[in-house]
Write an enzyme that holds these catalytic residues in place. Sequence first.
Site, PDB file in Angstrom:
ATOM      1  N   HIS A  57       0.831  -1.198   0.000  1.00 24.77           N
ATOM      2  CA  HIS A  57       0.000   0.000   0.000  1.00 24.77           C
ATOM      3  C   HIS A  57       0.870   1.254   0.000  1.00 24.77           C
ATOM      4  O   HIS A  57       1.757   1.383   0.837  1.00 24.77           O
ATOM      5  CB  HIS A  57      -0.901  -0.045   1.242  1.00 24.77           C
ATOM      6  CG  HIS A  57      -1.906   1.038   1.308  1.00 24.77           C
ATOM      7  ND1 HIS A  57      -1.944   1.945   2.329  1.00 24.77           N
ATOM      8  CD2 HIS A  57      -2.926   1.353   0.479  1.00 24.77           C
ATOM      9  CE1 HIS A  57      -2.954   2.763   2.135  1.00 24.77           C
ATOM     10  NE2 HIS A  57      -3.565   2.434   1.019  1.00 24.77           N
ATOM     11  N   HIS A  99      -0.647  10.643  -2.250  1.00 22.58           N
ATOM     12  CA  HIS A  99      -1.943  10.130  -1.807  1.00 22.58           C
ATOM     13  C   HIS A  99      -2.923  11.259  -1.517  1.00 22.58           C
ATOM     14  O   HIS A  99      -4.053  11.251  -1.986  1.00 22.58           O
ATOM     15  CB  HIS A  99      -1.780   9.254  -0.559  1.00 22.58           C
ATOM     16  CG  HIS A  99      -3.083   8.718  -0.074  1.00 22.58           C
ATOM     17  ND1 HIS A  99      -3.861   9.385   0.854  1.00 22.58           N
ATOM     18  CD2 HIS A  99      -3.759   7.602  -0.402  1.00 22.58           C
ATOM     19  CE1 HIS A  99      -4.955   8.698   1.069  1.00 22.58           C
ATOM     20  NE2 HIS A  99      -4.929   7.607   0.330  1.00 22.58           N
TER      21      HIS A  99
END
Length: 171
Positions: A57, A99
């Site tokens: 991730h 992100h």
Amino acid sequence: MKKYILLSVLLFLSFLSCKHSVKEQPKSNINVPKLAVNKVVQTIDYKSKNNILVCAHRSYHKNAPENSLQSIKNAIILGIDLVELDVRTTKDSVLVLMHDDSIGRVSTGKGKLNDFTFKELQNFSLKIEDSVTPYKIPKLSDALKTAKGKVIPNLDIKDLDFKALYALLCE
């Protein structure tokens, strides 16, 4: 979850297999993206029959900043199968890894990512929690070069210019 990762990979690799520019049309009836997708499906299918595929991730951000080139390199060293990369567009239409929509949590800068040019973003360093590192916000193109043939990128598309993404993937 596995189906979503596979779908992301398939979409990504269908773009990667482009043999023409955005403006050009293919000169033959051969469906290159379909062939590339079939190869990827076969590879993932083969690997996943006897193994568990691992996806890191935000790249592998245990010992490097999330979405950094170093975090991708760390994932490769560990033999991770896929790396999730979050993609956004800067003020000057450069595709970068980030992100959040703002840069304050992961860098020494403050503000919205799309308010900065890529050159301006290079004035900031990436952080791991409160520790400043020497790493900078990378371009997606550099991340793809780092990953190519070593780990499968799983693009998490955030706020971005899809035409720029398509053009980059066709390159």
